[in-house]
Design an enzyme around this catalytic site. Structure first.
Site, PDB file in Angstrom:
ATOM      1  N   LYS A  69       0.116   9.323   2.597  1.00 30.75           N
ATOM      2  CA  LYS A  69       1.228  10.221   2.871  1.00 30.75           C
ATOM      3  C   LYS A  69       1.287  11.304   1.789  1.00 30.75           C
ATOM      4  O   LYS A  69       1.243  12.478   2.079  1.00 30.75           O
ATOM      5  CB  LYS A  69       2.563   9.472   2.902  1.00 30.75           C
ATOM      6  CG  LYS A  69       2.914   8.739   4.206  1.00 30.75           C
ATOM      7  CD  LYS A  69       1.910   7.782   4.712  1.00 30.75           C
ATOM      8  CE  LYS A  69       2.222   7.139   6.030  1.00 30.75           C
ATOM      9  NZ  LYS A  69       2.745   5.799   5.952  1.00 30.75           N
TER      10      LYS A  69
ATOM     11  N   ASP B 144       8.732  -0.283  -1.430  1.00 34.72           N
ATOM     12  CA  ASP B 144       7.688   0.389  -0.657  1.00 34.72           C
ATOM     13  C   ASP B 144       8.019   1.880  -0.680  1.00 34.72           C
ATOM     14  O   ASP B 144       8.935   2.329  -0.002  1.00 34.72           O
ATOM     15  CB  ASP B 144       7.677  -0.148   0.777  1.00 34.72           C
ATOM     16  CG  ASP B 144       6.700   0.615   1.671  1.00 34.72           C
ATOM     17  OD1 ASP B 144       5.996   1.519   1.188  1.00 34.72           O
ATOM     18  OD2 ASP B 144       6.656   0.286   2.884  1.00 34.72           O
TER      19      ASP B 144
ATOM     20  N   TRP C  88       9.488   0.196   8.874  1.00 36.12           N
ATOM     21  CA  TRP C  88       8.533  -0.365   7.915  1.00 36.12           C
ATOM     22  C   TRP C  88       9.128  -1.554   7.197  1.00 36.12           C
ATOM     23  O   TRP C  88       8.419  -2.541   6.930  1.00 36.12           O
ATOM     24  CB  TRP C  88       8.048   0.708   6.933  1.00 36.12           C
ATOM     25  CG  TRP C  88       7.120   1.683   7.585  1.00 36.12           C
ATOM     26  CD1 TRP C  88       7.351   3.007   7.819  1.00 36.12           C
ATOM     27  CD2 TRP C  88       5.810   1.405   8.128  1.00 36.12           C
ATOM     28  NE1 TRP C  88       6.270   3.552   8.465  1.00 36.12           N
ATOM     29  CE2 TRP C  88       5.317   2.611   8.671  1.00 36.12           C
ATOM     30  CE3 TRP C  88       5.016   0.265   8.217  1.00 36.12           C
ATOM     31  CZ2 TRP C  88       4.058   2.702   9.286  1.00 36.12           C
ATOM     32  CZ3 TRP C  88       3.775   0.354   8.823  1.00 36.12           C
ATOM     33  CH2 TRP C  88       3.301   1.561   9.351  1.00 36.12           C
TER      34      TRP C  88
HETATM   35  C1  LIG Z   1       2.675   4.484   6.429  1.00 39.10           C
HETATM   36  C2  LIG Z   1       3.581   3.480   5.822  1.00 39.10           C
HETATM   37  C3  LIG Z   1       3.189   2.139   5.669  1.00 39.10           C
HETATM   38  C4  LIG Z   1       1.854   1.619   6.149  1.00 39.10           C
HETATM   39  O1  LIG Z   1       0.815   2.085   5.355  1.00 39.10           O
HETATM   40  P1  LIG Z   1      -0.694   1.571   5.574  1.00 39.10           P
HETATM   41  O2  LIG Z   1      -1.362   2.137   4.374  1.00 39.10           O
HETATM   42  O3  LIG Z   1      -1.154   2.129   6.875  1.00 39.10           O
HETATM   43  O4  LIG Z   1      -0.670   0.094   5.588  1.00 39.10           O
HETATM   44  C5  LIG Z   1       4.071   1.266   5.063  1.00 39.10           C
HETATM   45  N1  LIG Z   1       5.280   1.678   4.643  1.00 39.10           N
HETATM   46  C6  LIG Z   1       5.697   2.952   4.781  1.00 39.10           C
HETATM   47  C7  LIG Z   1       7.045   3.360   4.292  1.00 39.10           C
HETATM   48  C8  LIG Z   1       4.856   3.894   5.378  1.00 39.10           C
HETATM   49  O5  LIG Z   1       5.259   5.157   5.520  1.00 39.10           O
END
Ligand SMILES: *Cc1c(COP(=O)(O)O)cnc(C)c1O
Length: 364
Positions: free
Chosen positions: A198, A174, A104
């Protein structure tokens, strides 16, 4: 009703049953509104109460200081990969530092490069993203626009348990796959963002916790939907937000407060769950091999391999037949992954641990 399985999906992921049940109870009529939450104005007093409650729940769970705003923005975490650089890098005349500890982080870098200069302050790729860096391994630029890192790399199962020290440069995180899994010191962050699907609700929304100091750096004339200042001034209601998603986020955070008892309690449960699986891996004499270095093992995404791809396929299939769903690793890395976010119960993890031991006994 068909039975709910133990769902180890990485995202969209399992949601707490009490939150789903409350949504079901009020699906047709939100008390006081005479209609479903999906059918009322985002400017109605009923929805205003919902979004304000969701924000208040984040503030209470994470002890968010008053000089931070809590926003709900569309486009998921991936939108934040470009929104943060457009707001803080593009017109800054500076470069941004990115700490790269997995897949990511790589995507975040790709997007930032579209609008500015990016330096990679640490690169975990040569070691195949098995760990996070120590502070003294970071090559940080004291004049960077910001430092970006991914607190939990969902695909590799590698997690930071301490924030990098940026020496005053704004820190952007993030936290999509570990937000609300443990207490954090929000004052260390300029921006903490997370896609909802998540740990906090259905997909389609990112929670963005942003400091006033960082907001003040946002330049004029950005596209309205990509402008943090515009979104903060309009309390995330510049246009029609994903109202049902925000409603679910309110219910999930309420569950964390009222049923779990806050983030210290949640963290203890998450540590207990993760330890059960890592202990099973470590006691397997090499039958199960964890991907991450022990000190960086994620408490949310447990990634592991079996002796062959054939056995991995058999493991995933037999687990599913036993009510343990979605244990396949991400398509980019293969293997197995058990995502054990907040909503995964100790019972679910116990069932998986027992299945792992049984599977090894008959296939080892
Ligand atoms: C799932 C995830 C993303 C992407 O998320 P979206 O909402 O699908 O854009 C980005 N960073 C991390 C760490 C993730 O687990």
């Amino acid at each position: 009703m068909a039975e709910r399985v133990f769902n180890f999906a990485a995202g969209p992921a399992a949601l707490p049953l009490p939150a789903l049940e409350e949504a079901r109870e009020h699906f047709l009529v939100l008390p006081g509104a005479g209609a479903s939450v999906m059918e009322i104005s985002h400017r109605s007093k009923e929805f205003t109460a919902i979004i304000e409650q969701a924000q208040a729940n984040f503030r209470s769970l994470l002890k968010i200081p008053d000089n931070y705003r809590v926003l709900f923005l569309q486009g998921g975490a991936s939108m934040q990969f470009i929104m943060a650089p457009m707001n803080l890098l593009q017109h800054s005349g500076k470069a941004a530092d990115y700490i790269l500890s997995g897949s990511w982080g790589n995507k975040a870098i790709k997007e930032a490069k579209r609008v500015g200069d990016v330096r990679v302050a640490w690169d975990g790729k040569p070691e195949k993203y098995v760990r996070t860096p120590a502070q003294n391994e970071l090559d940080l630029n004291p004049d960077a626009a910001y430092v970006h890192f991914t607190s939990n790399e969902t695909i590799e199962g590698v997690e930071f348990f301490e924030e990098p020290d940026t020496g005053g440069v704004p820190l952007i995180c993030d936290a999509s796959s570990d937000i609300l899994s443990r207490p954090l010191d929000i004052s260390q962050y300029g921006i903490l963002y997370a896609g909802a699907q998540k740990n906090i609700g259905p997909s389609g929304t990112a929670v963005v916790i942003i400091s006033d100091e960082v907001l003040a750096r946002v330049p004029e004339n950005l596209p309205a939907m990509l402008d943090y200042k515009n979104m903060a001034e309009n309390n995330s209601l510049y246009n029609t937000p994903p109202t049902f998603t925000i409603y679910m986020i309110m219910l999930v955070t309420k569950w964390l407060i009222e049923d779990i008892g806050g983030l210290d309690k949640m963290y203890a449960l998450n540590q207990q769950k993760a330890k059960m699986l890592y202990d099973a891996i470590d006691a397997s004499g090499g039958f199960y091999r964890g991907h991450a270095s022990p000190e960086c093992r994620s408490i949310m995404n447990v990634t592991f391999r079996l002796p062959s791809e054939e056995l991995e396929g058999k493991f995933i299939k037999e687990a599913a037949a036993n009510g343990l769903a979605a244990l396949k690793g991400h398509r980019s890395v293969g293997g197995c992954r058990a995502s054990i976010y907040n909503a995964m119960t100790v019972d679910g993890v116990t069932a998986l641990r027992d299945f792992m031991n049984d599977f090894m006994a008959s296939n080892g």
